[in-house]
Scaffold this motif. Structure first.
Motif, PDB file in Angstrom:
ATOM      1  N   PHE A 141       0.851  -1.196   0.000  1.00  0.00           N
ATOM      2  CA  PHE A 141       0.000   0.000   0.000  1.00  0.00           C
ATOM      3  C   PHE A 141       0.880   1.236   0.000  1.00  0.00           C
ATOM      4  CE2 PHE A 141      -1.475   3.779   2.161  1.00  0.00           C
ATOM      5  CZ  PHE A 141      -2.539   4.119   1.350  1.00  0.00           C
ATOM      6  N   VAL A 142       0.742   2.054  -1.024  1.00  0.00           N
ATOM      7  CA  VAL A 142       1.298   3.413  -1.016  1.00  0.00           C
ATOM      8  C   VAL A 142       0.149   4.350  -1.380  1.00  0.00           C
ATOM      9  CG1 VAL A 142       3.693   2.830  -1.555  1.00  0.00           C
ATOM     10  CG2 VAL A 142       2.085   3.232  -3.424  1.00  0.00           C
ATOM     11  N   PRO A 143       0.111   5.558  -0.787  1.00  0.00           N
ATOM     12  CA  PRO A 143      -0.987   6.470  -1.099  1.00  0.00           C
ATOM     13  C   PRO A 143      -0.892   6.997  -2.531  1.00  0.00           C
ATOM     14  CG  PRO A 143       0.626   7.567   0.315  1.00  0.00           C
ATOM     15  CD  PRO A 143       1.057   6.130   0.186  1.00  0.00           C
ATOM     16  N   ALA A 144      -2.042   7.302  -3.125  1.00  0.00           N
ATOM     17  CA  ALA A 144      -2.071   7.958  -4.440  1.00  0.00           C
ATOM     18  C   ALA A 144      -1.093   9.120  -4.396  1.00  0.00           C
ATOM     19  CB  ALA A 144      -3.484   8.476  -4.717  1.00  0.00           C
ATOM     20  N   GLY A 145      -0.356   9.287  -5.448  1.00  0.00           N
ATOM     21  CA  GLY A 145       0.664  10.343  -5.461  1.00  0.00           C
ATOM     22  C   GLY A 145       2.055   9.762  -5.266  1.00  0.00           C
ATOM     23  N   GLN A 146       2.138   8.526  -4.724  1.00  0.00           N
ATOM     24  CA  GLN A 146       3.456   7.906  -4.534  1.00  0.00           C
ATOM     25  C   GLN A 146       3.651   6.652  -5.376  1.00  0.00           C
ATOM     26  OE1 GLN A 146       4.306   7.292  -0.333  1.00  0.00           O
ATOM     27  NE2 GLN A 146       4.761   9.453  -0.040  1.00  0.00           N
ATOM     28  N   SER A 147       2.598   6.225  -6.094  1.00  0.00           N
ATOM     29  CA  SER A 147       2.730   4.946  -6.803  1.00  0.00           C
ATOM     30  C   SER A 147       3.727   5.021  -7.961  1.00  0.00           C
ATOM     31  CB  SER A 147       1.375   4.424  -7.256  1.00  0.00           C
ATOM     32  OG  SER A 147       0.614   5.456  -7.805  1.00  0.00           O
ATOM     33  N   ALA A 148       3.832   6.190  -8.601  1.00  0.00           N
ATOM     34  CA  ALA A 148       4.794   6.301  -9.708  1.00  0.00           C
ATOM     35  C   ALA A 148       6.225   6.139  -9.199  1.00  0.00           C
ATOM     36  CB  ALA A 148       4.618   7.634 -10.424  1.00  0.00           C
ATOM     37  N   THR A 149       6.538   6.781  -8.069  1.00  0.00           N
ATOM     38  CA  THR A 149       7.870   6.644  -7.453  1.00  0.00           C
ATOM     39  C   THR A 149       8.116   5.198  -7.053  1.00  0.00           C
ATOM     40  OG1 THR A 149       7.524   8.825  -6.495  1.00  0.00           O
ATOM     41  CG2 THR A 149       9.369   7.561  -5.614  1.00  0.00           C
ATOM     42  N   PHE A 150       7.091   4.597  -6.444  1.00  0.00           N
ATOM     43  CA  PHE A 150       7.228   3.203  -6.040  1.00  0.00           C
ATOM     44  C   PHE A 150       7.524   2.324  -7.258  1.00  0.00           C
ATOM     45  CE2 PHE A 150       5.536  -1.031  -5.753  1.00  0.00           C
ATOM     46  CZ  PHE A 150       6.233  -1.519  -4.654  1.00  0.00           C
ATOM     47  N   GLY A 151       6.756   2.511  -8.328  1.00  0.00           N
ATOM     48  CA  GLY A 151       6.907   1.695  -9.527  1.00  0.00           C
ATOM     49  C   GLY A 151       8.302   1.810 -10.126  1.00  0.00           C
ATOM     50  N   LYS A 152       8.832   3.026 -10.106  1.00  0.00           N
ATOM     51  CA  LYS A 152      10.158   3.291 -10.659  1.00  0.00           C
ATOM     52  C   LYS A 152      11.210   2.507  -9.857  1.00  0.00           C
ATOM     53  CE  LYS A 152      12.797   7.402 -11.960  1.00  0.00           C
ATOM     54  NZ  LYS A 152      13.696   7.668 -10.824  1.00  0.00           N
ATOM     55  N   GLN A 153      11.119   2.596  -8.535  1.00  0.00           N
ATOM     56  CA  GLN A 153      12.113   1.920  -7.701  1.00  0.00           C
ATOM     57  C   GLN A 153      11.933   0.397  -7.736  1.00  0.00           C
ATOM     58  OE1 GLN A 153      12.324   3.862  -3.847  1.00  0.00           O
ATOM     59  NE2 GLN A 153      12.931   5.802  -4.771  1.00  0.00           N
ATOM     60  N   VAL A 181      -1.857   1.222  -5.623  1.00  0.00           N
ATOM     61  CA  VAL A 181      -0.526   1.028  -6.204  1.00  0.00           C
ATOM     62  C   VAL A 181      -0.558   1.021  -7.737  1.00  0.00           C
ATOM     63  CG1 VAL A 181      -0.455  -1.514  -6.134  1.00  0.00           C
ATOM     64  CG2 VAL A 181       1.658  -0.208  -5.861  1.00  0.00           C
ATOM     65  N   THR A 182      -1.713   0.710  -8.320  1.00  0.00           N
ATOM     66  CA  THR A 182      -1.835   0.789  -9.787  1.00  0.00           C
ATOM     67  C   THR A 182      -2.806   1.913 -10.166  1.00  0.00           C
ATOM     68  OG1 THR A 182      -3.539  -0.924  -9.751  1.00  0.00           O
ATOM     69  CG2 THR A 182      -1.287  -1.649 -10.231  1.00  0.00           C
ATOM     70  N   ASP A 183      -2.696   3.014  -9.446  1.00  0.00           N
ATOM     71  CA  ASP A 183      -3.485   4.243  -9.639  1.00  0.00           C
ATOM     72  C   ASP A 183      -3.666   4.567 -11.128  1.00  0.00           C
ATOM     73  OD1 ASP A 183      -4.313   6.875  -9.775  1.00  0.00           O
ATOM     74  OD2 ASP A 183      -2.811   7.642  -8.374  1.00  0.00           O
ATOM     75  N   ASP A 184      -4.918   4.620 -11.580  1.00  0.00           N
ATOM     76  CA  ASP A 184      -5.230   4.915 -12.989  1.00  0.00           C
ATOM     77  C   ASP A 184      -4.564   6.203 -13.495  1.00  0.00           C
ATOM     78  OD1 ASP A 184      -7.026   2.748 -13.495  1.00  0.00           O
ATOM     79  OD2 ASP A 184      -8.618   3.804 -12.439  1.00  0.00           O
ATOM     80  N   ASP A 185      -4.389   7.144 -12.586  1.00  0.00           N
ATOM     81  CA  ASP A 185      -3.833   8.456 -12.917  1.00  0.00           C
ATOM     82  C   ASP A 185      -2.406   8.339 -13.465  1.00  0.00           C
ATOM     83  OD1 ASP A 185      -3.917  11.190 -13.007  1.00  0.00           O
ATOM     84  OD2 ASP A 185      -3.869  11.529 -10.850  1.00  0.00           O
ATOM     85  N   VAL A 186      -1.636   7.363 -12.971  1.00  0.00           N
ATOM     86  CA  VAL A 186      -0.219   7.263 -13.335  1.00  0.00           C
ATOM     87  C   VAL A 186       0.167   5.900 -13.911  1.00  0.00           C
ATOM     88  CG1 VAL A 186       0.598   9.049 -11.747  1.00  0.00           C
ATOM     89  CG2 VAL A 186       0.427   6.700 -10.931  1.00  0.00           C
ATOM     90  N   LEU A 187      -0.826   5.028 -14.077  1.00  0.00           N
ATOM     91  CA  LEU A 187      -0.538   3.658 -14.510  1.00  0.00           C
ATOM     92  C   LEU A 187       0.257   3.620 -15.819  1.00  0.00           C
ATOM     93  CD1 LEU A 187      -0.934   0.642 -13.944  1.00  0.00           C
ATOM     94  CD2 LEU A 187      -3.161   0.786 -15.067  1.00  0.00           C
ATOM     95  N   ASN A 188      -0.107   4.467 -16.758  1.00  0.00           N
ATOM     96  CA  ASN A 188       0.591   4.437 -18.047  1.00  0.00           C
ATOM     97  C   ASN A 188       2.008   4.972 -17.957  1.00  0.00           C
ATOM     98  OD1 ASN A 188      -1.090   3.271 -20.345  1.00  0.00           O
ATOM     99  ND2 ASN A 188      -2.550   4.434 -19.118  1.00  0.00           N
TER     100      ASN A 188
END
Ligand code: PHB
Length: 392
Positions: A224-236, A255-262
Motif C-alpha cells: 500500500f502506497v498512497p495515491a501520489g506515490q505509486s509512480a515513485t514506487f513503480g520506478k524503484q 498502487v496501480t493508480d489509474d492516474d499514473v498507470l501508463n
C-alpha cells in the motif's frame, strides 16, 4: 439638531434592514467549503477530488432545491494544522453548511473536532483510514476504507497459489490498516507473512525496503502506497529488478493508480489488485463520467476523482432531501442509507457507520488500444468496512 438625529436613525434603520435583507438572501445560498492539498507532494489527490467536485457541479447545475450552491475551495498544502484552521474559518467567517474534501488521513482527523463542535457535516472524499468516521458523528465518507479494499485481496491471494507474502506499507493510518487487514485475513486462510515493512510517508525511499522484501523470497509483495506515490514506487520497483524476481506484486488498487498507470509502464502488466474504482469499469454511467472528466481536466479520473464526484452527488442529494436545510443533524440523518449509481457501480451510505458500502473488484493490469488499464474480472458485492462490522 433633532432633525439630523432622526435622519441619522433613519439612515441606520435602512442600513440594518438592508443588512437583514442581505442575510435573508444569504440563506438562499448554500456554501460548501472544500479543503484539499492543492500544493505539495499530494497535489495529485487534491486535483483529482477538485476536478470530480467541479465536474459534478458543471453537469448538474449550481442550483439545487431552489438554492444557489457556492463552492469555496481552499488549499491546505497537506498540513493538518492548516486544514483545521481553514475549516474553522470556513465555519465561522463564511458560514458554510458543508465541509468537504480531506485528501489524507491526518488532515481529516485534525478537522473532525471542528465538525463536531460546529455541528457541520464533514464529507470525507479521499482519506481512507477506517477510524475516520468514528471521530465525529458529522462525518460521512464517499471514498473507501483500506480494510474494505484489502480483505478481498487476501482472499484472492490465498486462492491463487500465493502462500508466503511480505507486506510493505506507508507508515501511517491507511498503511497500517491495510497491513493489519491483510495479515489477519491471509493468516486465517492459511497463508504466512515473511516480513512486515513500513516506509515513512514523507519523501519515501522504497529501495532498501524492496531489497529486504526480495531477500525474504516471498511469493508476493503486498503493497500500500498512497495515491501520489505509486509512480515513485513503480520506478524503484523496476530499478531493484523486482519485476524480474518472480515475486508478484499485489495490493489494494492505490498502487496501480489509474492516474499514473501508463507512466509506470508495461512492467505493471498482469498485476492483480483489489479496489472500488477503475477507469475501465464497464457501463454507461462510468463511460459518460470518464469522457466528461477527461474533457474537463485533460486527464483520466482515478479513485480520488470519483470520491470527489460522489461526495458532491451526496451533498446535492442531501440538499434535495432536506429542502436545503442548514441543520447538520438533519443533513447527516438524511444521508444515512442513501443509495445511488456511482461511476464505480452501486453505492450506499451505511446508515449505522456513515461509511460507504460498495463493490470491491478484483482487477488485472492489461493493455487495450495501447494503454494500460485495471481490468475488472471479479466482483465482491456491496462490501462494508470490515473493521466496523467486527465491532458490532
Ligand atoms: C489517506 O491518507 O487516507 C489515503 C491517501 C491516499 C490513498 C489512500 C488513503 O491512496
Amino acid at each position: 439638531m433633532l432633525l439630523s438625529k432622526i435622519k441619522q436613525a433613519l439612515v441606520l434603520g435602512v442600513a440594518v434592514s438592508a443588512a437583514l435583507a442581505g442575510s435573508a438572501q444569504a440563506q438562499e445560498v448554500i456554501k460548501i467549503g472544500l479543503i484539499l492539498p492543492l500544493t505539495g507532494p499530494f497535489t495529485p489527490i487534491g486535483k483529482q477530488v477538485e476536478n470530480g467536485v467541479k465536474l459534478f457541479m458543471a453537469t448538474h447545475g449550481s442550483t439545487v432545491a431552489g438554492k444557489k450552491i457556492e463552492l469555496i475551495v481552499k488549499d491546505d498544502g497537506n498540513v493538518a494544522d492548516t486544514t483545521r484552521r481553514l475549516a474553522q474559518e470556513l465555519v465561522v467567517n463564511d458560514k458554510v453548511t458543508y465541509l468537504a474534501g480531506f485528501g489524507l488521513t491526518p488532515l481529516a482527523l485534525a478537522t473532525a473536532p471542528i465538525a463536531t463542535q460546529a455541528k457541520v457535516p464533514m464529507i470525507v472524499m479521499a482519506a481512507a483510514t477506517a477510524i475516520i468516521t468514528e471521530q465525529s458523528p458529522f462525518i460521512v465518507r464517499t471514498s473507501f476504507t483500506l480494510p474494505q479494499a484489502t480483505i478481498p485481496m487476501a482472499d484472492w491471494a490465498a486462492k491463487n497459489k500465493i502462500g508466503k507474502v511480505v507486506t510493505l506499507v506507508s507508515d501511517y493510518g491507511p498503511g497500517i490498516d491495510a497491513e493489519n487487514a491483510f495479515k489477519a485475513r491471509f493468516a486465517s486462510a492459511g497463508g504466512s507473512i515473511a516480513g512486515e515493512l513500513r516506509v515513512p510517508l514523507a519523501s519515501p525511499d522504497f529501495a532498501p525496503f524492496l531489497q529486504r522484501a526480495r531477500d525474504a523470497k516471498p511469493d508476493a509483495l503486498f503493497v500500500f502506497v498512497p495515491a501520489g506515490q505509486s509512480a515513485t514506487f513503480g520506478k524503484q520497483f523496476v530499478e531493484r529488478g523486482m519485476d524480474k524476481s518472480g515475486i508478484r506484486l499485489i495490493g489494494p488498487g492505490d498502487v496501480t493508480d489509474d492516474d499514473v498507470l501508463n507512466q509506470m509502464g508495461d512492467v505493471m502488466l498482469g498485476v492483480v489488485t483489489t479496489h472500488h474504482y477503475s477507469v475501465a469499469h464497464p457501463g454507461a454511467v462510468n463511460k459518460a463520467f470518464v469522457e466528461a472528466f477527461t474533457k474537463q481536466s485533460g486527464g483520466v479520473p482515478n479513485f480520488m476523482g470519483v470520491g470527489g464526484y460522489d461526495g458532491m452527488q451526496l451533498i446535492y442529494k442531501a440538499i434535495e432531501a432536506t429542502k436545503g436545510s442548514a441543520d447538520g443533524i438533519t443533513i447527516v440523518n438524511a444521508m444515512r442509507g442513501m443509495t445511488w449509481e456511482s461511476p464505480r457501480g452501486p453505492v450506499q451510505i451505511d446508515p449505522r457507520t456513515r461509511d460507504i458500502v460498495q463493490n470491491i473488484y478484483v482487477r488485472k493490469v492489461e493493455k487495450k488500444d495501447g494503454k494500460l488499464y485495471n481490468v475488472e474480472f471479479s466482483t465482491i458485492p456491496m462490501v462494508k468496512d470490515p473493521v466496523k462490522e467486527a465491532k458490532r
